[in-house]
Design an enzyme around this catalytic site. Structure first.
Site, PDB file in Angstrom:
ATOM      1  N   SER A 276      -6.670  -1.936  10.362  1.00 61.11           N
ATOM      2  CA  SER A 276      -5.655  -1.052  10.923  1.00 61.11           C
ATOM      3  C   SER A 276      -6.248  -0.316  12.116  1.00 61.11           C
ATOM      4  O   SER A 276      -7.480  -0.171  12.217  1.00 61.11           O
ATOM      5  CB  SER A 276      -5.213  -0.026   9.869  1.00 61.11           C
ATOM      6  OG  SER A 276      -4.452   1.026  10.436  1.00 61.11           O
TER       7      SER A 276
ATOM      8  N   TYR B 296      -6.898   6.616   3.555  1.00 53.67           N
ATOM      9  CA  TYR B 296      -6.430   5.326   4.065  1.00 53.67           C
ATOM     10  C   TYR B 296      -7.339   4.839   5.190  1.00 53.67           C
ATOM     11  O   TYR B 296      -7.789   3.689   5.196  1.00 53.67           O
ATOM     12  CB  TYR B 296      -4.993   5.439   4.569  1.00 53.67           C
ATOM     13  CG  TYR B 296      -4.482   4.186   5.240  1.00 53.67           C
ATOM     14  CD1 TYR B 296      -4.148   3.062   4.496  1.00 53.67           C
ATOM     15  CD2 TYR B 296      -4.360   4.118   6.633  1.00 53.67           C
ATOM     16  CE1 TYR B 296      -3.696   1.902   5.105  1.00 53.67           C
ATOM     17  CE2 TYR B 296      -3.913   2.968   7.250  1.00 53.67           C
ATOM     18  CZ  TYR B 296      -3.581   1.862   6.489  1.00 53.67           C
ATOM     19  OH  TYR B 296      -3.144   0.717   7.109  1.00 53.67           O
TER      20      TYR B 296
END
Length: 249
Positions: A144, A158
């Site tokens: 990501s 995250y």
């Protein structure tokens, strides 16, 4: 898109029941790959497999919870039993429950670690001996943009999991280039998937929905994955970052 190096490749994809995984499965199968799909939602996987095969593609599906090592091993074994080899694995399963650290969503932290890191490692562990024996293979891990810059407030854990994905992938590349195993990190920005719905807080989901109005289609990431796969064996695409033009983060 050139298809010479996609046709007939055996590609295992986790998290393939929707979003990036589903789009990638459909695109690769349409270009002649033999896709083997895993996800927790067996009914949804069955629908994707049925649709791909109805269009003349090759697809096989398994109920797979990546937090269970046995499930991931069964998925990989299914690919070997059917096709005798594995050319590519796309470790795509991931969750993104966003919340401030002070909310102490410890169970959500645990779940992110289990899915985003351990689930990916289970995929690596399942295919690595096979690829070493074959003396070829391609491991594609979905990270990501949150693996470059901490997504805070809210996405600290995250981001930590996605930093880990990038570290694992780079380490794999360094350790296994002699085995002719290619390693690629795909780092998406805002993409139109179910990921923003992972949060347990409605206010957070609303904020993410607003942020994700700029999201690009999942097919954009699928095409990046296909581009990495279709390169000649002597060419390794190590990392692709892809985000909406309007996205600052």
């Amino acid at each position: 898109m050139g298809t010479l190096n996609i046709a007939d490749k055996v590609v295992v994809i986790t998290g393939a029941s929707s979003g990036l995984g589903e789009s990638t499965a459909r695109l690769l199968a349409a270009n002649g790959a033999k896709v083997v799909l895993g996800a927790r939602r067996k009914d949804r996987i069955d629908e994707v497999v049925k649709d791909i095969t109805a269009k003349g593609g090759s697809a096989l599906g398994f109920k797979t919870d990546v937090t269970k090592r046995g499930d991931v091993e069964a998925l990989v074994k299914g690919a070997i039993d059917r096709h005798g080899r594995i050319d590519v694995i796309v470790n795509n399963s991931g969750i993104m429950p966003i919340a401030p650290m002070a909310a102490l969503k410890v169970e959500e932290w645990d779940r992110m670690i289990d899915v985003n890191i351990k689930g990916l490692l289970y995929g690596v562990a399942a295919v690595l001996p096979i690829m070493q024996k074959q003396k070829q293979g391609h491991i594609i891990n979905i990270a990501s943009v949150g693996g470059f810059k901490v997504f805070a407030p809210g996405g600290t854990v995250y981001s930590a999991t996605k930093f880990a994905v990038r570290a694992v992938t780079e380490g794999l590349r360094m350790e296994h280039k002699a085995d002719n195993i290619r390693c690629t990190i795909i780092s998406p920005g805002a993409v139109a998937t179910e990921l923003p719905e992972s949060s347990s807080e409605e206010a957070t989901r609303e904020n993410l929905r607003e942020f994700y109005k700029m999201a690009i289609p999942a097919d954009s990431i699928a095409r990046a994955i296909a581009y990495a796969i279709e390169q000649p064996v002597e060419v390794e695409i190590d990392e692709i970052v892809i985000r909406p033009t309007a996205q600052e983060f």
